[in-house]
Design an enzyme around this catalytic site. Sequence first.
Site, PDB file in Angstrom:
ATOM      1  N   ASN A   9       0.875  -1.174   0.000  1.00 27.59           N
ATOM      2  CA  ASN A   9       0.000   0.000   0.000  1.00 27.59           C
ATOM      3  C   ASN A   9       0.912   1.223   0.000  1.00 27.59           C
ATOM      4  O   ASN A   9       1.482   1.572   1.024  1.00 27.59           O
ATOM      5  CB  ASN A   9      -0.881  -0.037   1.253  1.00 27.59           C
ATOM      6  CG  ASN A   9      -1.682   1.248   1.431  1.00 27.59           C
ATOM      7  OD1 ASN A   9      -1.763   2.077   0.525  1.00 27.59           O
ATOM      8  ND2 ASN A   9      -2.279   1.405   2.611  1.00 27.59           N
ATOM      9  N   LYS A  11       0.215   4.230  -0.353  1.00 28.56           N
ATOM     10  CA  LYS A  11      -0.430   5.437   0.217  1.00 28.56           C
ATOM     11  C   LYS A  11      -0.208   6.635  -0.701  1.00 28.56           C
ATOM     12  O   LYS A  11      -0.087   6.471  -1.916  1.00 28.56           O
ATOM     13  CB  LYS A  11       0.064   5.684   1.640  1.00 28.56           C
ATOM     14  CG  LYS A  11      -0.063   4.440   2.519  1.00 28.56           C
ATOM     15  CD  LYS A  11       0.037   4.735   3.971  1.00 28.56           C
ATOM     16  CE  LYS A  11       0.042   3.428   4.755  1.00 28.56           C
ATOM     17  NZ  LYS A  11       0.009   3.625   6.181  1.00 28.56           N
ATOM     18  N   HIS A  95      -9.440   0.906   5.089  1.00 28.41           N
ATOM     19  CA  HIS A  95      -8.149   1.128   5.737  1.00 28.41           C
ATOM     20  C   HIS A  95      -8.360   2.058   6.935  1.00 28.41           C
ATOM     21  O   HIS A  95      -9.200   2.956   6.891  1.00 28.41           O
ATOM     22  CB  HIS A  95      -7.146   1.743   4.747  1.00 28.41           C
ATOM     23  CG  HIS A  95      -5.749   1.765   5.278  1.00 28.41           C
ATOM     24  ND1 HIS A  95      -5.316   2.747   6.143  1.00 28.41           N
ATOM     25  CD2 HIS A  95      -4.711   0.910   5.109  1.00 28.41           C
ATOM     26  CE1 HIS A  95      -4.054   2.484   6.468  1.00 28.41           C
ATOM     27  NE2 HIS A  95      -3.664   1.382   5.861  1.00 28.41           N
ATOM     28  N   GLU A  97      -6.828   4.512   7.938  1.00 29.97           N
ATOM     29  CA  GLU A  97      -6.693   5.952   7.638  1.00 29.97           C
ATOM     30  C   GLU A  97      -7.980   6.488   7.017  1.00 29.97           C
ATOM     31  O   GLU A  97      -8.350   7.642   7.249  1.00 29.97           O
ATOM     32  CB  GLU A  97      -5.463   6.185   6.739  1.00 29.97           C
ATOM     33  CG  GLU A  97      -4.173   5.993   7.537  1.00 29.97           C
ATOM     34  CD  GLU A  97      -2.973   5.524   6.730  1.00 29.97           C
ATOM     35  OE1 GLU A  97      -2.990   5.618   5.491  1.00 29.97           O
ATOM     36  OE2 GLU A  97      -2.010   5.040   7.359  1.00 29.97           O
ATOM     37  N   GLU A 167      -5.141  -5.228  10.822  1.00 31.85           N
ATOM     38  CA  GLU A 167      -4.138  -4.184  11.013  1.00 31.85           C
ATOM     39  C   GLU A 167      -4.416  -3.447  12.318  1.00 31.85           C
ATOM     40  O   GLU A 167      -5.257  -2.544  12.359  1.00 31.85           O
ATOM     41  CB  GLU A 167      -4.206  -3.177   9.859  1.00 31.85           C
ATOM     42  CG  GLU A 167      -3.953  -3.789   8.501  1.00 31.85           C
ATOM     43  CD  GLU A 167      -3.399  -2.756   7.523  1.00 31.85           C
ATOM     44  OE1 GLU A 167      -2.313  -3.000   6.990  1.00 31.85           O
ATOM     45  OE2 GLU A 167      -4.030  -1.708   7.335  1.00 31.85           O
ATOM     46  N   GLY A 173       2.519   2.193  10.769  1.00 37.22           N
ATOM     47  CA  GLY A 173       3.433   3.312  10.584  1.00 37.22           C
ATOM     48  C   GLY A 173       4.125   3.758  11.861  1.00 37.22           C
ATOM     49  O   GLY A 173       4.746   4.819  11.910  1.00 37.22           O
ATOM     50  N   SER A 212       3.658  -2.237  10.395  1.00 40.18           N
ATOM     51  CA  SER A 212       5.114  -2.200  10.549  1.00 40.18           C
ATOM     52  C   SER A 212       5.804  -3.527  10.209  1.00 40.18           C
ATOM     53  O   SER A 212       6.769  -3.915  10.870  1.00 40.18           O
ATOM     54  CB  SER A 212       5.494  -1.724  11.955  1.00 40.18           C
ATOM     55  OG  SER A 212       4.995  -0.410  12.177  1.00 40.18           O
TER      56      SER A 212
HETATM   57  C1  PEP Z   1      -0.751   0.077   6.264  1.00 34.63           C
HETATM   58  O1  PEP Z   1      -0.906   1.283   6.172  1.00 34.63           O
HETATM   59  O2  PEP Z   1      -1.604  -0.692   5.787  1.00 34.63           O
HETATM   60  C2  PEP Z   1       0.441  -0.409   6.947  1.00 34.63           C
HETATM   61  C3  PEP Z   1       0.441  -1.638   7.360  1.00 34.63           C
HETATM   62  O3  PEP Z   1       1.467   0.497   7.113  1.00 34.63           O
HETATM   63  P1  PEP Z   1       2.940   0.180   7.733  1.00 34.63           P
HETATM   64  O4  PEP Z   1       3.410  -1.087   7.107  1.00 34.63           O
HETATM   65  O5  PEP Z   1       3.744   1.378   7.339  1.00 34.63           O
HETATM   66  O6  PEP Z   1       2.739   0.060   9.204  1.00 34.63           O
END
Ligand code: PEP
Length: 251
Positions: A9, A11, A95, A97, A167, A173, A212
Amino acid sequence: MRQPLVAGNWKMNGSLDSIRSLVEGIKAGLDSVTTAELAACPPYVYIPQVAAMLEGSSIALGAQDVNDRESGAHTGEVAPGMLTDIGCKYAIVGHSERRSIYGESDEFTARKFAAARQAGLTPILCVGELLEEREQGITEQVVSRQLDAIIDLEGVGALADAVIAYEPVWAIGTGKTATPAQAQDVHAYIRGVIAREDAAVAEKVQILYGGSVKGSNAAELFAMADIDGGLIGGASLDANEFLSIGRAGNA
Ligand code: PEP
């Protein structure tokens, strides 16, 4: 046996140049990823460019979001049929976000999920709890509420043609990864919730972990019985890291 999926992803990151070198880098090391399917979810505007670059490769294409309508007066939005039209296989829906920054509800997410399937996309449905919800011990309630919105609208069978990404919002992040055991607990819970309604769907659905994930922690996460790959944010912007996560799924 479920095939692992490692989906990047990207973003709201990148430029024509940086995306070109990212895709070239991933393609150059693709032979080392023997088992997992890789997918890239660029920002909407770059999808056609990435589609052209991926032509003939095994890397699948996805979008980071999708609207819940087929067409019409929805300024700034992108319809699911437009995404299939330009070669997308996947669309991320719900997601964290989208949920937290743009206030998208479980019900709206469920409508997006339904619209994506209707157009022939495979939705990657994100679920997961906030830090305070984990601290209150309500992770399972949160995740089942998010799943129930889909099951109530579409029936459990709809999950057979979908991917779920667990998630934990506190791990996205932040550099804080759920431990393999923490992640496995929630993945097993999710599969159990689905199995209570339909054991075959539960057995089939891929449940990815996101939060992460890096080359250095992917293998121990993917070794868990109910973790079928990852949804990768930051680390998917680096071709070598992304490939190394992909290799963590090698049989
Ligand atoms: C995400 O935004 O779906 C995600 C898992 O981000 P990160 O890997 O940066 O934590």
